[in-house]
Design a protein around this motif. Structure first.
Motif, PDB file in Angstrom:
ATOM      1  N   PRO A  21       0.829  -1.208   0.000  1.00  9.04           N
ATOM      2  CA  PRO A  21       0.000   0.000   0.000  1.00  9.04           C
ATOM      3  C   PRO A  21       0.865   1.261   0.000  1.00  9.04           C
ATOM      4  CG  PRO A  21      -0.760  -1.556   1.666  1.00  9.04           C
ATOM      5  CD  PRO A  21       0.538  -2.083   1.119  1.00  9.04           C
ATOM      6  N   PHE A  22       0.342   2.302  -0.642  1.00  6.26           N
ATOM      7  CA  PHE A  22       1.070   3.558  -0.752  1.00  6.26           C
ATOM      8  C   PHE A  22       1.458   4.111   0.617  1.00  6.26           C
ATOM      9  CE2 PHE A  22       0.990   8.278  -1.369  1.00  6.26           C
ATOM     10  CZ  PHE A  22       2.203   8.345  -2.034  1.00  6.26           C
ATOM     11  N   ALA A  23       0.581   3.966   1.606  1.00  6.80           N
ATOM     12  CA  ALA A  23       0.855   4.492   2.944  1.00  6.80           C
ATOM     13  C   ALA A  23       2.154   3.919   3.517  1.00  6.80           C
ATOM     14  CB  ALA A  23      -0.307   4.182   3.894  1.00  6.80           C
ATOM     15  N   GLN A  24       2.459   2.675   3.197  1.00  2.00           N
ATOM     16  CA  GLN A  24       3.670   2.048   3.723  1.00  2.00           C
ATOM     17  C   GLN A  24       4.938   2.541   3.032  1.00  2.00           C
ATOM     18  OE1 GLN A  24       3.152  -2.201   3.664  1.00  2.00           O
ATOM     19  NE2 GLN A  24       1.365  -2.110   4.997  1.00  2.00           N
ATOM     20  N   GLN A  25       4.795   3.200   1.896  1.00  4.25           N
ATOM     21  CA  GLN A  25       5.947   3.724   1.167  1.00  4.25           C
ATOM     22  C   GLN A  25       6.242   5.186   1.506  1.00  4.25           C
ATOM     23  OE1 GLN A  25       5.506   2.926  -3.070  1.00  4.25           O
ATOM     24  NE2 GLN A  25       4.120   1.257  -2.559  1.00  4.25           N
ATOM     25  N   LEU A  26       5.275   5.845   2.101  1.00  6.47           N
ATOM     26  CA  LEU A  26       5.359   7.271   2.355  1.00  6.47           C
ATOM     27  C   LEU A  26       6.248   7.577   3.562  1.00  6.47           C
ATOM     28  CD1 LEU A  26       4.029   9.781   1.084  1.00  6.47           C
ATOM     29  CD2 LEU A  26       2.219   9.552   2.790  1.00  6.47           C
ATOM     30  N   ARG A  27       7.129   8.586   3.406  1.00 10.97           N
ATOM     31  CA  ARG A  27       7.969   9.063   4.510  1.00 10.97           C
ATOM     32  C   ARG A  27       7.472  10.446   4.908  1.00 10.97           C
ATOM     33  NH1 ARG A  27      13.588   9.713   3.853  1.00 10.97           N
ATOM     34  NH2 ARG A  27      13.683   9.218   6.041  1.00 10.97           N
ATOM     35  N   VAL A  28       7.190  10.628   6.197  1.00  7.43           N
ATOM     36  CA  VAL A  28       6.601  11.871   6.678  1.00  7.43           C
ATOM     37  C   VAL A  28       7.440  12.458   7.807  1.00  7.43           C
ATOM     38  CG1 VAL A  28       4.542  12.930   7.704  1.00  7.43           C
ATOM     39  CG2 VAL A  28       4.285  11.059   6.056  1.00  7.43           C
ATOM     40  N   MET A  29       7.610  13.780   7.766  1.00  6.77           N
ATOM     41  CA  MET A  29       8.252  14.537   8.843  1.00  6.77           C
ATOM     42  C   MET A  29       7.162  15.289   9.601  1.00  6.77           C
ATOM     43  SD  MET A  29      10.730  15.951  10.595  1.00  6.77           S
ATOM     44  CE  MET A  29      12.142  15.362   9.678  1.00  6.77           C
ATOM     45  N   VAL A  30       7.123  15.130  10.920  1.00  6.08           N
ATOM     46  CA  VAL A  30       6.194  15.862  11.776  1.00  6.08           C
ATOM     47  C   VAL A  30       7.011  16.839  12.608  1.00  6.08           C
ATOM     48  CG1 VAL A  30       4.533  15.691  13.669  1.00  6.08           C
ATOM     49  CG2 VAL A  30       4.549  13.949  11.858  1.00  6.08           C
ATOM     50  N   ALA A  31       6.728  18.132  12.452  1.00  7.42           N
ATOM     51  CA  ALA A  31       7.445  19.168  13.193  1.00  7.42           C
ATOM     52  C   ALA A  31       6.465  19.918  14.092  1.00  7.42           C
ATOM     53  CB  ALA A  31       8.121  20.142  12.230  1.00  7.42           C
ATOM     54  N   ASP A  32       6.676  19.811  15.381  1.00  2.61           N
ATOM     55  CA  ASP A  32       5.819  20.493  16.349  1.00  2.61           C
ATOM     56  C   ASP A  32       6.585  20.591  17.659  1.00  2.61           C
ATOM     57  OD1 ASP A  32       3.696  21.174  18.261  1.00  2.61           O
ATOM     58  OD2 ASP A  32       2.318  20.591  16.656  1.00  2.61           O
ATOM     59  N   SER A  49      -2.199   5.120  12.475  1.00  4.06           N
ATOM     60  CA  SER A  49      -3.499   4.435  12.426  1.00  4.06           C
ATOM     61  C   SER A  49      -3.957   4.153  11.005  1.00  4.06           C
ATOM     62  CB  SER A  49      -4.568   5.240  13.170  1.00  4.06           C
ATOM     63  OG  SER A  49      -5.016   6.342  12.406  1.00  4.06           O
ATOM     64  N   PHE A  50      -3.502   4.943  10.058  1.00  5.02           N
ATOM     65  CA  PHE A  50      -3.862   4.633   8.679  1.00  5.02           C
ATOM     66  C   PHE A  50      -2.687   4.184   7.836  1.00  5.02           C
ATOM     67  CE2 PHE A  50      -3.008   9.082   7.740  1.00  5.02           C
ATOM     68  CZ  PHE A  50      -3.683   9.811   8.704  1.00  5.02           C
ATOM     69  N   GLY A  51      -1.699   3.560   8.498  1.00  5.43           N
ATOM     70  CA  GLY A  51      -0.677   2.793   7.795  1.00  5.43           C
ATOM     71  C   GLY A  51       0.621   3.483   7.462  1.00  5.43           C
ATOM     72  N   ILE A  52       0.768   4.760   7.831  1.00  2.00           N
ATOM     73  CA  ILE A  52       2.028   5.456   7.576  1.00  2.00           C
ATOM     74  C   ILE A  52       2.940   5.195   8.762  1.00  2.00           C
ATOM     75  CG2 ILE A  52       3.159   7.674   7.207  1.00  2.00           C
ATOM     76  CD1 ILE A  52       0.530   8.651   5.955  1.00  2.00           C
ATOM     77  N   LYS A  53       3.950   4.373   8.555  1.00  3.14           N
ATOM     78  CA  LYS A  53       4.831   3.957   9.652  1.00  3.14           C
ATOM     79  C   LYS A  53       6.179   4.671   9.653  1.00  3.14           C
ATOM     80  CE  LYS A  53       1.793   0.828  10.796  1.00  3.14           C
ATOM     81  NZ  LYS A  53       0.788   1.182  11.743  1.00  3.14           N
ATOM     82  N   ASP A  54       6.603   5.190   8.488  1.00  2.03           N
ATOM     83  CA  ASP A  54       7.905   5.852   8.375  1.00  2.03           C
ATOM     84  C   ASP A  54       7.730   7.334   8.700  1.00  2.03           C
ATOM     85  OD1 ASP A  54      10.473   6.665   7.831  1.00  2.03           O
ATOM     86  OD2 ASP A  54      10.550   5.760   5.833  1.00  2.03           O
ATOM     87  N   VAL A  55       7.762   7.650   9.985  1.00  7.51           N
ATOM     88  CA  VAL A  55       7.512   9.001  10.464  1.00  7.51           C
ATOM     89  C   VAL A  55       8.712   9.481  11.274  1.00  7.51           C
ATOM     90  CG1 VAL A  55       5.983  10.472  11.835  1.00  7.51           C
ATOM     91  CG2 VAL A  55       5.032   8.526  10.578  1.00  7.51           C
ATOM     92  N   GLN A  56       9.269  10.617  10.868  1.00 10.15           N
ATOM     93  CA  GLN A  56      10.329  11.264  11.637  1.00 10.15           C
ATOM     94  C   GLN A  56       9.703  12.422  12.396  1.00 10.15           C
ATOM     95  OE1 GLN A  56      13.911  12.335   9.547  1.00 10.15           O
ATOM     96  NE2 GLN A  56      13.637  10.693   8.063  1.00 10.15           N
ATOM     97  N   VAL A  57      10.264  12.772  13.532  1.00 10.62           N
ATOM     98  CA  VAL A  57       9.737  13.893  14.304  1.00 10.62           C
ATOM     99  C   VAL A  57      10.833  14.910  14.588  1.00 10.62           C
ATOM    100  CG1 VAL A  57       7.856  12.587  15.360  1.00 10.62           C
ATOM    101  CG2 VAL A  57      10.056  12.702  16.508  1.00 10.62           C
ATOM    102  N   ALA A  58      10.405  16.168  14.669  1.00 11.65           N
ATOM    103  CA  ALA A  58      11.307  17.266  15.006  1.00 11.65           C
ATOM    104  C   ALA A  58      10.603  18.158  16.018  1.00 11.65           C
ATOM    105  CB  ALA A  58      11.674  18.060  13.757  1.00 11.65           C
ATOM    106  N   GLN A  59      11.381  18.709  16.934  1.00 12.93           N
ATOM    107  CA  GLN A  59      10.818  19.529  18.003  1.00 12.93           C
ATOM    108  C   GLN A  59      10.645  20.993  17.608  1.00 12.93           C
ATOM    109  OE1 GLN A  59      13.183  18.866  21.503  1.00 12.93           O
ATOM    110  NE2 GLN A  59      12.777  16.680  21.498  1.00 12.93           N
TER     111      GLN A  59
END
Length: 129
Positions: free
Chosen positions: A2-13, A28-38
């Motif tokens: 699924p496309f969601a499993q290929q997507l890389r996301v950065m969350v900045a907050d 919850s909707f399959g996006i597992k490759d998530v990086q976070v920034a403070q």
């Protein structure tokens, strides 16, 4: 895959709770490759070394706000076409118009639900399933 499993996301907050709410929604909707920034500066540094497909950024952060992060990403070749969603409780027209001038792809008002997050992400990257 699924496309969601290929997507890389950065969350900045800069708020831990907000970061976790966004991450939980993405997971919850399959996006597992998530990086976070403070904050925006940390997000920019991470994006320069390992670009993601999509950035979901709070507007109000110390050091570099969401619009400044958007501007910086658009000025660098590796990140100039990355999808960008601005998340904020301050959804006035001037802020959104300012973001659009710099290539804002979408806007997510706070508070949000997982469903509104999903719809917002899909409007930028396409269907996740």
């Amino acid at each position: 895959m699924p496309f969601a499993q290929q997507l890389r996301v950065m969350v900045a907050d800069d708020t831990t709770v907000s970061r976790m709410l966004i991450c939980d929604g993405l997971w919850s909707f399959g996006i597992k490759d998530v990086q976070v920034a403070q904050d925006g500066e940390q997000a920019l540094k991470l994006m320069m070394t390992s670009p993601c497909h999509l950035v979901i950024s709070d507007y109000n952060m110390p050091k570099m706000d969401g619009i400044q992060l958007l501007q910086a990403l658009r000025q660098n070749a590796p990140t100039k076409s990355v999808g960008f969603i601005l998340v904020t409780g301050r959804g006035d027209r001037a802020l959104i118009e300012s973001g659009k001038r710099f290539g804002l792809n979408n806007f997510l008002p706070k508070p949000f639900t997982n469903e509104s997050l999903r719809l917002c992400v899909e409007q930028v990257v396409g269907k996740l399933t």
